[in-house]
Design an enzyme around this catalytic site. Structure first.
Site, PDB file in Angstrom:
ATOM      1  N   TYR A   1      44.338-111.602   2.182  1.00  0.00           N
ATOM      2  CA  TYR A   1      45.195-111.891   1.017  1.00  0.00           C
ATOM      3  C   TYR A   1      46.134-110.712   0.800  1.00  0.00           C
ATOM      4  O   TYR A   1      45.729-109.548   0.919  1.00  0.00           O
ATOM      5  CB  TYR A   1      44.344-112.089  -0.241  1.00  0.00           C
ATOM      6  CG  TYR A   1      45.174-112.163  -1.506  1.00  0.00           C
ATOM      7  CD1 TYR A   1      45.687-113.372  -1.950  1.00  0.00           C
ATOM      8  CD2 TYR A   1      45.455-111.009  -2.244  1.00  0.00           C
ATOM      9  CE1 TYR A   1      46.463-113.435  -3.099  1.00  0.00           C
ATOM     10  CE2 TYR A   1      46.230-111.067  -3.389  1.00  0.00           C
ATOM     11  CZ  TYR A   1      46.739-112.282  -3.811  1.00  0.00           C
ATOM     12  OH  TYR A   1      47.510-112.334  -4.940  1.00  0.00           O
TER      13      TYR A   1
ATOM     14  N   GLU B   1      53.459-113.728  -2.842  1.00  0.00           N
ATOM     15  CA  GLU B   1      52.024-113.855  -2.594  1.00  0.00           C
ATOM     16  C   GLU B   1      51.815-114.598  -1.279  1.00  0.00           C
ATOM     17  O   GLU B   1      52.287-115.727  -1.118  1.00  0.00           O
ATOM     18  CB  GLU B   1      51.340-114.603  -3.732  1.00  0.00           C
ATOM     19  CG  GLU B   1      49.830-114.710  -3.565  1.00  0.00           C
ATOM     20  CD  GLU B   1      49.164-115.433  -4.712  1.00  0.00           C
ATOM     21  OE1 GLU B   1      48.399-114.794  -5.454  1.00  0.00           O
ATOM     22  OE2 GLU B   1      49.423-116.652  -4.878  1.00  0.00           O
TER      23      GLU B   1
END
Length: 397
Positions: A118, A206
């Protein structure tokens, strides 16, 4: 301004970030043609069909499917297109899917197992610096990682005077436990990702997941991007990426009218001049026992036309039980605002069926109160914050 995955990946690619390749399709037949083209270009045998909506968690809602042949590409695209996709980040009604992204399969077999990470870039408002937030535990359950194992969430702050430095990119790659080719690929990926965020004037990038493929390539499999509206004048090419179908219709209408409006879930509509005063007004409504139904800043020119438009926007929400107008007369005089309120009220006739409280403070406030009280309209006036709060509480009881 939020972007679709495919739009975010276009920006990433323009800054040299490696991405999972894909083609947008609006019909099942277009999806099949896209799959054929991807196979020609990349050699991929399987394809991933991804719903394009402004919401995360699409996989959990059934908006991301793997197709192992062209028949499945058409079938899955047909299932996803037109569906109302419900995810943890949408309302109960979900979002209608108007297009899908057909992508190459990047989870192919090889010497190593693929790994998901991530990574996001955003502003740390506490320090006034951009930061990279990352975790070796990427994928669909990143929220549970933050809750249950916060020690697996790392941050790296970037000095705006220098931008990201080589040692910082290496540090991130090291914390992922990478070495060799994958280590070098990750340092390049991190540097390019930050440059994409900074160069596009974004407020969020993101990537979940960032994938290390079985042959040690590092690529962005997803992209959630939010651009800073205030900087769009510097990026004319990005303005065309806005998809108003994904936005609140009232907010779109307000923006076109030059009003700053955000829809909320409460029962008291707000009309205010100035963002700071709007925030204080929302607190005032909660103090009075209500909940703000919106954030609405009419700006410095609260004339009749502008006030009437603001009334109409607020009254589109059938949950509104009262409206609080809170105006500080500095550059704009309170009596001018009062004249605008009176004219707008009379123009709308019976459209206004909820009580209205007007608090006017500043230049010519006393004259403004007299004008409203003498106008013969159903509007309560106040001068002090406490007085306005009491009147809101009174009409809600």
């Amino acid at each position: 301004m939020n972007l679709h995955e495919y739009q975010g990946k276009e920006i990433l690619s323009s800054f040299g970030v490696a991405i999972q390749k894909g083609i947008v399709a609006k019909t099942p037949k277009e999806a099949v043609e896209a799959a054929k083209k991807l196979t020609e270009e990349t050699g991929t045998g399987w394809h991933v069909i991804k719903a394009q909506v402004h919401a995360g968690g699409r996989g959990k809602g059934g908006g991301v499917k793997l197709a192992k042949n062209l028949k499945e590409v058409e079938q899955l695209a047909d299932e996803i297109l037109g569906m109302h996709l419900v995810t943890p980040q949408t309302s109960k009604e979900g979002k209608e899917v108007h297009q899908v992204l057909v992508t190459e399969d990047v989870y192919y077999p090889g010497d190593n197992e693929p790994e998901e990470y991530y990574m996001s870039v955003l502003l740390n408002r506490a320090t006034g610096r951009n930061m990279i937030m990352y975790s070796p535990e990427g994928g669909m359950d990143i929220e549970s990682v933050a809750d249950k194992t916060p020690e697996k969430i790392f941050t790296e702050e970037i000095d705006p005077a220098t931008g990201i430095l080589p040692f910082q990119a290496r540090k991130i790659a090291f914390n992922f436990g990478l070495e060799g080719k994958a280590f070098k690929e990750m340092t390049k990926f991190v540097t390019s990702l930050y440059e994409a965020y900074d160069g596009s004037d974004s407020s969020l990038f993101e990537i979940n997941p960032v994938l290390k493929t079985s042959d040690d390539k590092i690529i962005a499999v997803d992209a959630k991007v939010t651009l800073d509206d205030s900087a769009l004048f510097r990026h004319k090419d990005y303005q065309s990426m806005r998809d108003t179908r994904e936005e609140d219709a009232t907010e779109v209408e307000a923006r076109e009218a030059g009003l700053s409006y955000v829809n909320l879930d409460g029962n008291v509509g707000c009309m205010v001049n100035g963002a700071g005063l709007a925030m204080a007004t929302m607190d005032l409504i909660k103090f009075a026992g209500g909940e703000p139904a919106n954030f609405l800043d009419v700006g410095g020119t609260a004339d009749a036309k502008r006030v009437e438009k603001a009334f109409k926007l607020i009254l589109k929400d059938d949950k509104v039980e009262a409206i609080l107008i809170n105006i500080f007369g500095g550059i704009v005089r309170c009596d001018r605002v009062a004249e605008g309120i009176i004219e707008a009220y009379k123009n709308m006739g019976d459209e206004i069926k909820v009580p209205i409280i007007v608090r006017l403070q500043g230049t010519n406030a006393e004259k403004a109160v007299e004008l409203i009280n003498d106008a013969g309209i159903n509007v309560k006036t106040a001068v002090q914050f406490k007085e306005a709060a009491d009147k809101v509480h009174e009409v809600l009881d």
